[in-house]
Design a protein around this motif. Structure first.
Motif, PDB file in Angstrom:
ATOM      1  N   TRP A 131       0.775  -1.400  -0.436  1.00 40.41           N
ATOM      2  CA  TRP A 131       0.271   0.106   0.084  1.00 40.41           C
ATOM      3  C   TRP A 131       0.814   1.591  -0.056  1.00 40.41           C
ATOM      4  CZ3 TRP A 131      -5.316   0.139   0.358  1.00 40.41           C
ATOM      5  CH2 TRP A 131      -5.660  -0.895   0.771  1.00 40.41           C
ATOM      6  N   LEU A 132      -0.175   1.882  -0.550  1.00 43.22           N
ATOM      7  CA  LEU A 132       1.155   3.534  -1.517  1.00 43.22           C
ATOM      8  C   LEU A 132       0.744   4.487   0.287  1.00 43.22           C
ATOM      9  CD1 LEU A 132       3.712   5.026  -2.306  1.00 43.22           C
ATOM     10  CD2 LEU A 132       2.034   6.085  -3.568  1.00 43.22           C
ATOM     11  N   LEU A 133       1.271   4.464   1.211  1.00 43.64           N
ATOM     12  CA  LEU A 133       0.852   6.024   1.862  1.00 43.64           C
ATOM     13  C   LEU A 133       1.942   7.303   1.627  1.00 43.64           C
ATOM     14  CD1 LEU A 133      -0.383   7.172   4.558  1.00 43.64           C
ATOM     15  CD2 LEU A 133       2.012   6.472   5.372  1.00 43.64           C
ATOM     16  N   THR A 134      -0.036   8.506   1.684  1.00 45.99           N
ATOM     17  CA  THR A 134       1.193   9.633   0.902  1.00 45.99           C
ATOM     18  C   THR A 134       0.446  10.455   2.406  1.00 45.99           C
ATOM     19  OG1 THR A 134       0.301   8.852  -1.304  1.00 45.99           O
ATOM     20  CG2 THR A 134       1.245  11.127  -1.111  1.00 45.99           C
ATOM     21  N   GLN A 135       1.784  11.267   2.781  1.00 46.19           N
ATOM     22  CA  GLN A 135       1.545  12.146   3.856  1.00 46.19           C
ATOM     23  C   GLN A 135       2.246  13.516   3.476  1.00 46.19           C
ATOM     24  OE1 GLN A 135       2.520  10.498   7.774  1.00 46.19           O
ATOM     25  NE2 GLN A 135       2.981   9.613   6.917  1.00 46.19           N
ATOM     26  N   HIS A 136       1.082  14.701   3.866  1.00 46.94           N
ATOM     27  CA  HIS A 136       2.203  16.327   3.642  1.00 46.94           C
ATOM     28  C   HIS A 136       2.427  16.157   4.952  1.00 46.94           C
ATOM     29  CE1 HIS A 136       1.444  20.431   4.243  1.00 46.94           C
ATOM     30  NE2 HIS A 136       1.325  20.637   2.966  1.00 46.94           N
ATOM     31  N   LYS A 137       3.701  16.992   4.536  1.00 45.61           N
ATOM     32  CA  LYS A 137       4.495  17.474   6.105  1.00 45.61           C
ATOM     33  C   LYS A 137       4.777  18.734   5.598  1.00 45.61           C
ATOM     34  CE  LYS A 137       4.855  13.093   6.982  1.00 45.61           C
ATOM     35  NZ  LYS A 137       5.686  12.783   8.410  1.00 45.61           N
ATOM     36  N   GLY A 144       5.763  30.060  16.887  1.00 37.11           N
ATOM     37  CA  GLY A 144       5.496  30.727  15.243  1.00 37.11           C
ATOM     38  C   GLY A 144       5.019  29.848  14.413  1.00 37.11           C
ATOM     39  N   GLY A 145       5.186  29.271  14.340  1.00 35.94           N
ATOM     40  CA  GLY A 145       4.447  28.442  13.190  1.00 35.94           C
ATOM     41  C   GLY A 145       5.041  28.933  11.875  1.00 35.94           C
ATOM     42  N   GLU A 146       5.837  29.226  11.434  1.00 34.92           N
ATOM     43  CA  GLU A 146       6.298  29.824  10.478  1.00 34.92           C
ATOM     44  C   GLU A 146       6.817  28.667   9.441  1.00 34.92           C
ATOM     45  OE1 GLU A 146       8.828  33.039   7.312  1.00 34.92           O
ATOM     46  OE2 GLU A 146       9.802  32.129   9.787  1.00 34.92           O
ATOM     47  N   VAL A 147       5.930  28.608   8.175  1.00 31.96           N
ATOM     48  CA  VAL A 147       6.112  27.300   7.389  1.00 31.96           C
ATOM     49  C   VAL A 147       7.585  27.225   6.833  1.00 31.96           C
ATOM     50  CG1 VAL A 147       5.850  25.713   5.900  1.00 31.96           C
ATOM     51  CG2 VAL A 147       3.736  26.943   7.080  1.00 31.96           C
ATOM     52  N   ALA A 148       8.754  26.574   7.060  1.00 31.86           N
ATOM     53  CA  ALA A 148      10.107  26.272   6.034  1.00 31.86           C
ATOM     54  C   ALA A 148       9.992  25.539   5.185  1.00 31.86           C
ATOM     55  CB  ALA A 148      10.697  26.287   7.125  1.00 31.86           C
ATOM     56  N   LEU A 149       9.062  24.798   4.627  1.00 32.56           N
ATOM     57  CA  LEU A 149       9.226  23.912   3.429  1.00 32.56           C
ATOM     58  C   LEU A 149       7.676  22.270   3.502  1.00 32.56           C
ATOM     59  CD1 LEU A 149      11.555  20.699   3.314  1.00 32.56           C
ATOM     60  CD2 LEU A 149       9.687  20.021   4.080  1.00 32.56           C
ATOM     61  N   VAL A 150       7.599  22.731   2.598  1.00 32.98           N
ATOM     62  CA  VAL A 150       6.182  21.539   2.924  1.00 32.98           C
ATOM     63  C   VAL A 150       6.312  20.088   1.608  1.00 32.98           C
ATOM     64  CG1 VAL A 150       4.289  23.423   3.146  1.00 32.98           C
ATOM     65  CG2 VAL A 150       4.958  22.740   0.881  1.00 32.98           C
ATOM     66  N   ALA A 151       5.864  19.009   1.752  1.00 38.46           N
ATOM     67  CA  ALA A 151       6.104  18.253   1.185  1.00 38.46           C
ATOM     68  C   ALA A 151       4.947  16.694   0.965  1.00 38.46           C
ATOM     69  CB  ALA A 151       7.126  18.057   1.164  1.00 38.46           C
ATOM     70  N   GLU A 152       5.373  15.896  -0.163  1.00 40.65           N
ATOM     71  CA  GLU A 152       4.367  15.401   0.634  1.00 40.65           C
ATOM     72  C   GLU A 152       5.213  13.791  -0.362  1.00 40.65           C
ATOM     73  OE1 GLU A 152       1.253  14.656  -3.007  1.00 40.65           O
ATOM     74  OE2 GLU A 152      -0.246  15.837  -2.185  1.00 40.65           O
ATOM     75  N   GLN A 153       5.236  13.334   1.447  1.00 44.64           N
ATOM     76  CA  GLN A 153       6.142  12.306   1.579  1.00 44.64           C
ATOM     77  C   GLN A 153       5.365  10.463   0.963  1.00 44.64           C
ATOM     78  OE1 GLN A 153       7.170  11.194   5.992  1.00 44.64           O
ATOM     79  NE2 GLN A 153       9.390  11.518   5.127  1.00 44.64           N
ATOM     80  N   LEU A 154       5.858  10.205   0.560  1.00 41.87           N
ATOM     81  CA  LEU A 154       5.148   8.771  -0.331  1.00 41.87           C
ATOM     82  C   LEU A 154       6.103   7.719   0.240  1.00 41.87           C
ATOM     83  CD1 LEU A 154       5.103   9.223  -4.014  1.00 41.87           C
ATOM     84  CD2 LEU A 154       3.647  10.097  -2.333  1.00 41.87           C
ATOM     85  N   SER A 155       5.371   6.188   1.663  1.00 44.10           N
ATOM     86  CA  SER A 155       6.245   5.487   2.201  1.00 44.10           C
ATOM     87  C   SER A 155       4.889   4.218   1.073  1.00 44.10           C
ATOM     88  CB  SER A 155       5.835   5.893   3.466  1.00 44.10           C
ATOM     89  OG  SER A 155       6.392   6.419   3.791  1.00 44.10           O
ATOM     90  N   LEU A 156       5.792   2.775   1.181  1.00 43.93           N
ATOM     91  CA  LEU A 156       5.435   2.075   0.549  1.00 43.93           C
ATOM     92  C   LEU A 156       5.172   1.081   1.886  1.00 43.93           C
ATOM     93  CD1 LEU A 156       3.594   0.785  -1.921  1.00 43.93           C
ATOM     94  CD2 LEU A 156       6.663  -0.751  -1.858  1.00 43.93           C
ATOM     95  N   ILE A 157       4.119   0.761   1.999  1.00 42.28           N
ATOM     96  CA  ILE A 157       4.055   0.121   3.249  1.00 42.28           C
ATOM     97  C   ILE A 157       3.894  -1.973   3.280  1.00 42.28           C
ATOM     98  CG2 ILE A 157       1.969  -1.258   5.533  1.00 42.28           C
ATOM     99  CD1 ILE A 157       3.311   2.387   5.228  1.00 42.28           C
ATOM    100  N   VAL A 158       4.137  -2.677   3.243  1.00 41.45           N
ATOM    101  CA  VAL A 158       4.745  -3.609   3.102  1.00 41.45           C
ATOM    102  C   VAL A 158       4.056  -4.533   4.253  1.00 41.45           C
ATOM    103  CG1 VAL A 158       6.381  -6.106   1.851  1.00 41.45           C
ATOM    104  CG2 VAL A 158       6.345  -3.539   1.072  1.00 41.45           C
ATOM    105  N   LEU A 159       2.617  -5.475   3.567  1.00 38.71           N
ATOM    106  CA  LEU A 159       2.273  -5.727   4.590  1.00 38.71           C
ATOM    107  C   LEU A 159       3.021  -7.531   5.086  1.00 38.71           C
ATOM    108  CD1 LEU A 159      -1.074  -6.171   3.436  1.00 38.71           C
ATOM    109  CD2 LEU A 159       0.458  -4.190   5.639  1.00 38.71           C
ATOM    110  N   SER A 160       3.040  -8.169   5.861  1.00 38.49           N
ATOM    111  CA  SER A 160       3.481  -9.219   6.812  1.00 38.49           C
ATOM    112  C   SER A 160       2.891 -10.399   5.325  1.00 38.49           C
ATOM    113  CB  SER A 160       3.694 -10.054   8.087  1.00 38.49           C
ATOM    114  OG  SER A 160       3.551  -9.187   8.921  1.00 38.49           O
ATOM    115  N   ALA A 161       2.993 -11.314   5.336  1.00 39.43           N
ATOM    116  CA  ALA A 161       2.483 -12.320   4.365  1.00 39.43           C
ATOM    117  C   ALA A 161       1.970 -13.553   5.209  1.00 39.43           C
ATOM    118  CB  ALA A 161       3.438 -13.443   4.115  1.00 39.43           C
TER     119      ALA A 161
END
Length: 161
Positions: A131-137, A144-161
């Protein structure tokens, strides 16, 4: 926050992961010391003076301080997820699958503190058992919360057999 077949179609191993990822998560703060910035420069070979020369930065940069590498900030987006994702039952392993839409929005001076804000974009099936997990980072300054970087990070989740 989509899954093509909906939450009920998720394998049991992913139900808890999706619930965790669906809530906005705010990581702990991290201080970006000059020594950490310099170590990153040594690891990557990026010794641009704006990162590693505090004397020159005093006169040559707005704010008078060196600034963290954008890719150092980007590397912080995985820290909180590594332990969490690997800890869900039924997941064999998690692989970095890449990034989308990376933007460096503001400089972060040495000595500043930052934290990572995360939220689910999607969890979609790929191949059987994957499964592909896409997260906003977002990496933001503390306080203050000033945003320095934004990205979409992708992680491939591999399930146990």
């Amino acid at each position: 926050m989509s899954s093509p077949a909906g939450t009920n179609a998720l394998p049991a191993a992913l139900q808890e992961l999706r619930q965790w990822a669906a809530s906005e998560r705010l990581g702990g703060s991290t201080r970006l010391s000059q020594s950490r910035i310099t170590a990153f420069a040594d690891a990557t070979g990026d010794h641009n003076w704006i990162h590693v020369d505090p004397v020159r930065a005093r006169d040559g940069l707005p704010g008078g301080q060196t600034i963290a590498h954008g890719f150092l900030l980007l590397s912080l987006t995985v820290e909180d997820d590594v332990a969490a994702l690997a800890g869900f039952p039924g997941i064999a392993h998690v692989l970095n699958y890449g990034l989308n839409k990376v933007r460096f929005l503001a400089p972060v001076p040495s000595g500043a503190e930052v934290r990572v804000r995360s939220r689910l974009v999607s969890l979609e099936p790929r191949n059987p058992g994957q499964w592909l997990l896409t997260q906003h980072k977002a990496v933001e300054r503390v306080p203050g919360g000033e945003v320095a970087l934004v990205a979409e990070q992708l992680s491939l989740i591999v399930l146990s057999a």
